[in-house]
Write a protein that holds these residues in place. Structure first.
Motif, PDB file in Angstrom:
ATOM      1  N   PRO A  67      23.558  60.467  70.669  1.00  0.00           N
ATOM      2  CA  PRO A  67      24.069  60.828  69.322  1.00  0.00           C
ATOM      3  C   PRO A  67      25.446  61.478  69.426  1.00  0.00           C
ATOM      4  N   SER A  68      26.211  61.384  68.341  1.00  0.00           N
ATOM      5  CA  SER A  68      27.560  61.961  68.327  1.00  0.00           C
ATOM      6  C   SER A  68      27.794  62.811  67.078  1.00  0.00           C
ATOM      7  N   ASN A  69      26.720  63.370  66.550  1.00  0.00           N
ATOM      8  CA  ASN A  69      26.852  64.157  65.329  1.00  0.00           C
ATOM      9  C   ASN A  69      27.387  65.570  65.617  1.00  0.00           C
ATOM     10  N   ARG A  70      26.918  66.149  66.677  1.00  0.00           N
ATOM     11  CA  ARG A  70      27.298  67.528  66.967  1.00  0.00           C
ATOM     12  C   ARG A  70      28.046  67.569  68.310  1.00  0.00           C
ATOM     13  N   GLN A  90      29.994  58.470  74.220  1.00  0.00           N
ATOM     14  CA  GLN A  90      28.577  58.798  74.270  1.00  0.00           C
ATOM     15  C   GLN A  90      27.724  57.632  74.767  1.00  0.00           C
ATOM     16  N   GLY A  91      28.374  56.531  75.146  1.00  0.00           N
ATOM     17  CA  GLY A  91      27.640  55.346  75.567  1.00  0.00           C
ATOM     18  C   GLY A  91      27.316  55.340  77.048  1.00  0.00           C
ATOM     19  N   ALA A 174      25.833  74.580  74.472  1.00  0.00           N
ATOM     20  CA  ALA A 174      24.761  73.585  74.365  1.00  0.00           C
ATOM     21  C   ALA A 174      23.948  73.788  73.097  1.00  0.00           C
ATOM     22  N   GLU A 175      23.903  75.053  72.594  1.00  0.00           N
ATOM     23  CA  GLU A 175      23.172  75.312  71.358  1.00  0.00           C
ATOM     24  C   GLU A 175      23.955  74.786  70.153  1.00  0.00           C
ATOM     25  N   HIS A 176      25.299  74.970  70.210  1.00  0.00           N
ATOM     26  CA  HIS A 176      26.117  74.578  69.072  1.00  0.00           C
ATOM     27  C   HIS A 176      26.455  73.087  69.106  1.00  0.00           C
ATOM     28  N   TYR A 177      26.550  72.513  70.273  1.00  0.00           N
ATOM     29  CA  TYR A 177      26.953  71.098  70.382  1.00  0.00           C
ATOM     30  C   TYR A 177      25.990  70.357  71.291  1.00  0.00           C
ATOM     31  N   PRO A 178      24.747  70.258  70.867  1.00  0.00           N
ATOM     32  CA  PRO A 178      23.726  69.668  71.768  1.00  0.00           C
ATOM     33  C   PRO A 178      24.041  68.216  72.124  1.00  0.00           C
ATOM     34  N   ASP A 179      24.670  67.447  71.203  1.00  0.00           N
ATOM     35  CA  ASP A 179      24.951  66.047  71.517  1.00  0.00           C
ATOM     36  C   ASP A 179      25.992  65.904  72.631  1.00  0.00           C
ATOM     37  N   GLN A 180      26.857  66.924  72.724  1.00  0.00           N
ATOM     38  CA  GLN A 180      27.906  66.891  73.770  1.00  0.00           C
ATOM     39  C   GLN A 180      27.283  66.959  75.170  1.00  0.00           C
ATOM     40  N   PHE A 181      26.176  67.694  75.325  1.00  0.00           N
ATOM     41  CA  PHE A 181      25.609  67.936  76.646  1.00  0.00           C
ATOM     42  C   PHE A 181      24.379  67.092  76.938  1.00  0.00           C
ATOM     43  N   ALA A 182      23.852  66.405  75.886  1.00  0.00           N
ATOM     44  CA  ALA A 182      22.642  65.598  76.088  1.00  0.00           C
ATOM     45  C   ALA A 182      22.816  64.550  77.182  1.00  0.00           C
ATOM     46  N   PRO A 183      23.964  63.855  77.298  1.00  0.00           N
ATOM     47  CA  PRO A 183      24.082  62.800  78.336  1.00  0.00           C
ATOM     48  C   PRO A 183      23.977  63.330  79.761  1.00  0.00           C
ATOM     49  N   PHE A 184      24.153  64.636  79.953  1.00  0.00           N
ATOM     50  CA  PHE A 184      24.073  65.156  81.327  1.00  0.00           C
ATOM     51  C   PHE A 184      22.627  65.310  81.785  1.00  0.00           C
TER      52      PHE A 184
END
Length: 1516
Positions: A67-70, A90-91, A174-184
């Motif tokens: 996801p790329s919402n946050r 994000q791909g 990671a709390e504020h931008y969970p989508d940024q760190f999800a791929p890791f």
């Protein structure tokens, strides 16, 4: 600032910015053009992880889109204007994870496109800093998490101005931008203990870096290729990575799936060895840069690594590799680059680290080239090679020179090329030797056929690696020692037998090895590459240490430094081995066929006399018989071809089969036996003969049947001649020896009177018209049909031999030959004697004969005949020796004893005459270097020597060539009968064969190419140019130094009828020294000291070209002797060069005398009356009647240089001369020169210490070092005064009286001399000699090294003479405080001196003067200002050197010298100088005159801190 513009110029000018600015994306694109795509990307990631000391590397191919919402929003608006969405990254992506955290320098490296923070980190692989950029092949925006940091790289500057770093833990991103760190897919609310990179795959062509779009399938293919092509290779030379894993996270999957895994299975076991070098290189480089690194700091580690590979669930069997890592000496490497390029290796990260790796399960593999990771370069052999190479930016190749490329010497490119060459040529060979040495330990079960696969033997070497590999094998061989056991020997199941001169302990086998590991010391090479491999196997099977090795290795070995140490397989070696190990091959130990193969081999060198005792003769009854010499029982071998008609062939069949050689043996062996039996085994009389010999008796009987008493018809004579031809042919074929000649004793020969006469009674006419009919009628002459050839083959004696060779009947013509002159004996002698000794040997003989004049002539005249149609030579064969020649003349005559001495080899006529130089009687044989036919004329005789017995006329029955003849030419009218023979001699004045010749003249005709080919003495052609050059360069001056009689030497050239002088040496002051030269003295007291003025003149076209004048000083004499200890009186001489000049004027010696002494540097040589080509570096020439090796090449000596009870007389004689006689003469010479100096004849001081002192600094042999020490020991006697001191206006003193200092201590010497002390300065090496004598236990030697204590004792006796010392800023008479400091440094280093310092005026004071030890003085100049009046005279100088300051503050010194530390007690002692009694003082604490407030404060502070030292009575 002044305005220089015009009055109408505008105040300012407006322009646009114009500067280079290239976008990062453009630079990255250019980098990627050079950097390869594909699995190289993975290798670069792997390299960075290893540099970060990670132990594992995980790659994950993630197919998912997140996801790329946050997401974190950038502070730029570019992406909005360009409609770029953050979600594009994000791909699908490649993730790379390791288990170490980034440090600060890692962050900095990422900011540099073409540089690196690893340049000075010698434990890192990376250098260029561009490796990471290869990732931009697949992505436009890499990001990573390490520890608490999250970093996004944005080279397009679409979002974050190139990149941004966050503290994701602290800011709870990671709390504020969970989508940024999800791929890791890792917890991001805490520090991540490692580093994980994410590389989103490029999915559009909008990029300015690359237009290539990467799919997940391409990444997966990249994984596969890496696994199949690289995998284990990538782990071989890394330091930390132990496991590489590849995973795939499919769409919607929760856990990744394992695709591939490569792992070091025995990591725990080999981890320390693997990291050894990398963990020590940084401190070692620091030590190198600071100059503290010790020498010979090399590191090496060898281990077997076990690797596993896994593909999905399928695990392959482990793969074992032998790996060696090696670090060469950093100091040596740095010194090399400093000397060659003036560069530091640390500046370029040049680390001499290499490695080698071998796959033990696949010995047919092809090695790769590595720079920690594999390069796309194959090696031409099995072994993979790693090095800290200089590689290209894209890591595709090594820096190497292009064809014809001209690079600046110190250009970086050239440095990189030279570095790569250095690693290959200097470092890699050492590592390879260590690898080979480790093989039997690390891989004990290596197969014999596989050993040389581990060597750098390559074929089809590619061009890009050839420049580095071409000499690799050579350099490896140059790097090992002869004791290194790295070669393949015979099977270990065969115990090595007894091998001559080799210790059995050297053959200890390695456990579990299938073959013996051999070295060049204990193994033998098959140099000739025997075609019969089976023979090598036989030799090995009987326990002989034969080395099996490829030809390439043998070829390089023969050109290497080991070439003179190689033991080469030869028939002689095998014979010796067979003789010592008979149980290995006799008595059916091996098969009959194998014995015969050995027999065939040991016959190869034709040393048949060494075959005796070998039971190897193959008999027809299938047994063996023993080879013997001079046997009465022979074995016979039948001919293999019909060369002559068989008479009585039935005789062959009557012989028993145990007397016949087996015809069924190998045909080659049979032919060898037959051919050598046919030629009588070259004179060895081996007990195998051919059958043809049996038929001669029958032929003789046929002639005998004709009858002796009748006159023969012509037909009968012709029949007899045909039979004689047949006998002659047999004689020629079988070459019957002289002792078998009796077989022809009953042979009848037809005469000119047509009657048959016994062969002993008849002569062949070889004189022609030299005899008239009346003279000829006195002899029985063979019939004219008997040709000279037949007569010669049958041994019929000649008229020339009868008339000129019968010693009993014609005393004027004496048979004169070298009784021992076998050509092989002479040839062996020549092996010891070089051609260079020719001049010396003849000079020696001339001096022994009492000659004063010695001359050599080089005769370049062509052959001459008085009548070309009628030759008048002593024999026709002598014509070939009528050309170019060397003439050697001396003015002494040969007596009968001299003629006799010349006959003998190894037994001279001078052995018992110790007034003669020569003692071996073989020196003359060096003439055979240049000729096979020397001759000489002296008195009324001419003599010829012919060791071949080939050129002089035949004589006697059976007729044979003589080996020499001596003729009275006056009584026999030799000159008129043989004018062509005598013509060459007549060019020498006084030699005309009509009167006695006054002197001795040798003629040595030069051996031509044709003569050399047939010579059994030497096959060396003698070229006139070489002889001219050799004699022109003779150092004739020095050769006359120790002779007793020769007073001049000269060299002439005869050409075109003219005789021209080339050079001449003569003693110019002979009248003043002749008696001393000839005097033989057997004591030192009467030993004469005399001067020789020797000059040499060189001429060209009769004009003086150069002139060399030398003045020598000699002392010659000896000792009486004990005949039980020595065979002759020990005598010798010492010669020192006083002066030398090249002045060509007639007054050269007068001028030279005025300059004496003014010698050039003289190396010093050993003489035994003539030079021995032994350098001593002692600065003088040493002569002795030494016991010499037979070729005058050296002197007999013991290994320890010390005489032992079991030493032979030769060794004792030599040591006595060298250590007793010559030192006495040397010392006497020194005493003589000292007196000349004292008599003020000249300044001999430098000459005494630099030329006559026996300095052994440059002497390498203990033999001569001990000589120098013995001279100095004798100088220790009080009567010898050679040590110069400037004390008392200068004088020579004895060693006992001398106080000896090093030259560096000159100021101390000057001070002591000024005090009247006999101080002497000597060089360090001379003092070292004195110390060596003391250390050797010479208790009576009077030298004692000076010490502080001894100097104080001397100074106490000279207190009134000790000079004054003042500070440098004062008016100084001579010596300053600095000079005093140096004296004190020397004295006070000896604590024993503290006791006797009292009263010595040597205390440096702050007032610039000195005080006496024993009086109270204080150390503590920082308190000097407290007592300005009295302080300077009571305080020790503030300028005291640091080391002296430590001593002056030392408690023990303070107690002994009364020098005190400044404390409260000292204040009390000095207080009166500042503080007056109360009634007298007018104190003003706030004033500027002491004592003031500050003064009181400091005084009370001292009292407070040191109250225990206050004497309150004094204070009151």
């Amino acid at each position: 600032m002044t305005n220089t513009n015009g009055p109408n110029a505008p105040k300012g000018a407006i322009g646009r910015e114009f500067r280079p600015r290239e976008p990062f994306t453009h630079r990255l694109r250019k980098i990627l053009e050079e950097y390869p795509d594909g699995s190289q990307i993975l290798r670069e990631i792997l390299q960075n992880s290893d540099d970060a000391k990670s132990t594992e590397q995980v790659f994950i191919l993630d197919h998912n889109t997140y996801p790329s919402n946050r997401l974190i929003k950038p502070d730029l608006v570019n992406y909005e204007r360009a409609n770029l969405k953050l979600g594009r990254y994000q791909g699908p992506a490649l993730l790379a994870k390791n288990n170490t955290i980034f440090d600060e320098r890692d962050f900095k490296s990422l900011l540099k496109l073409a540089d690196s923070e690893k340049q000075d980190q010698f434990d890192k692989i990376g250098v260029m800093g561009v490796g990471f950029n290869s990732i931009y092949h697949i992505t436009d925006s890499p990001s990573f998490i390490t520890g608490d940091k999250y970093v996004i790289l944005d080279p397009h500057e679409w979002y974050f101005r190139g990149g941004i770093e966050f503290d994701h833990v602290k800011d709870r991103l990671a709390e504020h931008y969970p989508d940024q760190f999800a791929p890791f897919r890792i917890p991001c609310n805490k520090n991540f203990e490692g580093t994980i990179f994410r590389y989103p795959l490029r999915d559009s062509d909008e990029s300015e870096i690359s237009k290539k779009i990467y799919t997940t399938d391409e990444i997966k293919e990249m994984f596969r290729k890496f696994y199949e092509n690289e995998s284990i290779n990538c782990l071989l030379f890394l330091k930390y990575i132990e496991c590489i894993s590849f995973y795939e996270l499919e769409k919607g999957a929760i856990e990744p799936k394992l695709l591939y895994k490569i792992q070091l299975m025995n990591a725990e076991k080999v981890r320390q060895e693997r990291r050894l070098i990398v963990e020590k290189i940084m401190p070692m480089m620091d030590s190198l840069n600071s100059g503290k690194l010790d020498e010979n700091q090399q590191l090496e580690t060898t281990y077997v690594a076990s690797f596993s590979r896994q593909k999905g669930d399928s695990i392959e069997s482990n793969s074992k590799w032998l790996i060696l890592n090696y670090l060469d000496d950093l100091r040596k490497t740095d010194a090399y680059f400093q000397s060659k390029f003036k560069k530091n290796i640390g500046e370029y990260k040049f680390v001499p680290n290499v490695g080698l790796a071998i796959p033990l399960e696949n010995l047919n593999a092809t090695g790769r080239l590595f720079c920690f990771l594999p390069l796309p370069i194959e090696m031409p052999f099995l072994v993979s090679v790693h090095g800290y190479f200089a590689v290209s930016n894209n890591r595709r190749s090594l820096w190497s020179p292009a064809d014809g490329e001209d690079l600046a010497f110190d250009a970086l490119a050239n440095l990189k090329i030279e570095w790569n060459k250095y690693l290959f040529e200097k470092v890699l060979p050492k590592a390879w030797v260590k690898l080979l040495y480790e093989l039997p330990i690390k891989i004990p079960n290596i197969g014999s056929c596989d050993l040389y696969k581990f060597w750098p033997i390559g074929e089809n070497i590619s061009k890009n690696i050839n420049i580095f590999c071409k000499d690799l094998l050579k350099n490896v061989i140059e790097s090992f020692s002869i004791e290194d056991r790295v070669f393949n020997g015979p099977s270990s199941s065969n115990i090595i037998g007894k091998v001559s001169q080799i210790s059995a302990d050297s053959y200890n086998t390695f456990q579990n090895s299938e073959f013996h590991w051999l070295s060049l010391y204990n193994g033998y090479l098959d140099d000739r590459l025997l075609a019969d491999i089976n023979l090598l196997k036989i030799i090995g099977n009987i326990g002989f240490p034969v080395i099996s090795v490829p030809y390439d290795v043998i070829r390089v070995l023969k050109e290497s430094k080991h070439r003179n140490s190689l033991r080469v397989l030869s028939p002689a070696i095998i014979r010796t081995y067979l003789n010592s190990n008979r149980n290995r091959w006799e008595f059916d130990a091996i098969s009959r066929k194998e014995v015969l193969q050995l027999f065939k081999f040991i016959l190869g060198d034709k040393k048949f006399d060494e075959l005796e005792g070998f039971k190897m003769i193959p008999l027809a009854n299938n047994t063996f018989d023993t080879l013997t010499l001079s046997s009465k029982s022979y074995m016979y071998i039948d001919k293999i071809t019909e060369n002559i008609k068989n008479y009585n062939n039935s005789l062959i069949n009557q012989l028993n089969s145990n007397k016949l050689i087996d015809k069924n043996i190998d045909s080659e062996l049979y032919k060898i036996l037959y051919d050598n039996a046919k030629v009588r085994w070259n004179g060895c009389d081996l007990n195998i003969k051919i059958l043809d010999e049996i038929e001669v008796k029958d032929l003789i009987s046929i002639i005998s049947d004709i009858g002796e008493d009748k006159e023969l018809s012509m037909d009968e004579i012709k029949n007899v001649i045909e039979i004689l031809k047949r006998i002659a042919k047999i004689q020629h074929v079988t070459k019957i020896e002289e002792n078998d000649q009796e077989i022809l004793d009953e042979l009848l020969i037809p005469s000119t009177k047509n009657r048959l006469l016994k062969i002993r009674e008849i002569y062949s006419d070889d004189l022609g018209n030299m005899l008239d009919n009346e003279e000829r009628s006195e002899y029985n002459i063979v019939h004219s049909l008997v040709t000279q050839n037949i007569a010669s083959e049958l041994g019929i004696q000649t008229l020339r031999g009868r008339i000129f060779g019968n010693e009993n009947e014609n005393a004027e013509w004496e048979i004169y030959g070298q009784h021992e002159s076998l050509t092989t004996r002479i040839k062996n002698i020549l092996n010891d004697y070089s051609m260079d000794s020719l001049f010396k040997e003849f000079l020696q003989n001339a001096d022994d004969a009492g000659a004063k004049k010695f001359s050599v002539y080089l005769d370049e005249r062509p052959k001459f005949q008085h009548n070309p149609s009628k030759k008048s030579l002593f024999s026709e064969e002598l014509e070939v020796w009528q050309g170019h020649a060397i003439w050697i003349y001396n003015d002494a005559e040969f007596n009968d004893t001299d003629f006799t001495s010349l006959l003998k080899l190894g037994i001279g006529g001078k052995s018992d005459d110790d007034t003669k130089i020569g003692r071996f009687g073989i020196g003359f044989n060096c003439a055979f270097h240049v000729t096979d036919l020397p001759s000489l004329v002296s008195r009324e005789y001419i003599a010829f020597l012919d060791p071949h017995a080939k050129f002089l006329p035949e004589y006697g029955y059976p007729s044979k060539k003589r080996k020499g003849v001596k003729i009275n030419f006056m009584k026999t009218d030799f000159g008129s009968k043989f004018p062509d023979q005598c013509y060459p001699y007549m060019a020498i004045e006084g030699c005309d064969f009509t009167k006695e010749f006054k002197g001795t003249l040798f003629r040595l005709p030069l051996r031509t190419r044709a003569l050399a080919e047939d010579s059994k003495i030497s096959q060396g052609e003698i070229k006139i140019n070489n002889i001219r050059k050799k004699f022109s360069n003779i150092q004739s001056n020095k050769e006359m130094l120790f002779l007793r009689n020769i007073e001049s030497c000269s060299f002439y050239n005869i050409e075109g009828g003219e005789t021209q002088l080339i050079w001449k040496s003569q003693i110019r002051n002979i009248k003043s020294c002749r008696e001393d030269r000839q005097n033989i003295v057997d004591n030192i007291v009467d030993a004469p000291i005399y001067q020789l003025n020797i000059e040499r003149k060189d001429y060209k076209n009769s004009e003086l070209r150069t002139k060399n004048s030398e003045i020598w000083l000699l002392c010659t004499g000896g000792h009486d002797f004990d005949k039980d200890l020595m065979e002759r009186k020990p005598r010798g001489g010492v010669a020192s060069l006083l002066a030398q000049s090249n002045d060509k004027s007639d007054e050269s010696f007068d001028k030279l005398e005025k300059l004496t002494p003014n010698p050039p540097k003289l190396e010093g040589e050993v003489f035994s009356y003539l030079s021995l080509s032994i350098s001593t570096n002692l600065g003088v020439h040493l002569n002795g009647n030494f016991s010499l090796t037979s070729a005058r090449r050296g002197i007999f000596q013991s290994k320890s240089d010390l005489p032992r009870k079991d030493s032979d007389k030769n060794v004792k004689q030599n040591l006595y001369i060298l250590y007793d006689v010559l030192p006495d003469l040397h010392v006497k010479l020194l005493d003589y020169v000292v007196k000349k100096h004292e008599n003020k004849e000249a300044n001999f001081l430098p000459y005494i210490m630099n030329n006559l002192w026996p300095n052994t600094k440059d002497v390498t042999m203990n033999f001569f070092k001990n000589y120098g020490l013995n001279v100095i020991k004798k100088l220790g006697n009080d009567i010898h005064r050679i040590f110069w001191t400037e004390a008392d206006d200068g004088q020579f003193i004895s060693l006992k009286d001398a106080r000896i200092f090093r030259n560096e201590e000159k100021i101390i010497v000057d001070i002591l001399v000024s005090s009247g002390i006999s101080a002497v300065m000597l060089e360090e090496d001379k003092i070292k000699q004195l110390n060596e004598i003391i250390e050797s236990g010479e208790s009576e030697f009077p030298y004692k090294p000076v010490s502080g204590e001894s100097i104080c004792e001397d100074l106490q006796l000279k207190i009134s003479s000790i000079p004054s010392f003042k500070r440098e800023d004062m008016i100084v008479d001579k010596y300053t405080h600095d000079d005093l400091f140096k004296l004190l440094e020397f004295i006070l280093q000896d604590k024993n001196s503290y006791e006797i310092l009292s009263e010595l005026p040597l205390v440096p004071l702050s007032n610039g003067l000195v005080g006496k030890f024993g009086e109270v003085y204080y150390v503590g100049h920082e308190f000097l200002d407290l007592f300005p009046d009295i302080g300077p005279s009571k305080f020790v100088s503030a300028g005291l050197l640091a080391n002296l300051s430590i001593i002056f503050k030392d408690d023990y010194f303070s107690k002994k010298a009364n020098i005190k530390k400044f404390n409260a007690s000292a204040v009390l002692d000095l207080l009166d100088s500042v503080l007056k009694p109360v009634r007298e003082s007018k104190l003003n604490p706030n004033g500027k005159i002491l004592p003031d407030r500050r003064w009181f404060e400091r005084i009370w502070l001292i009292f407070n801190n040191d109250a225990r030292n206050i004497d309150f009575d004094k204070l009151s």
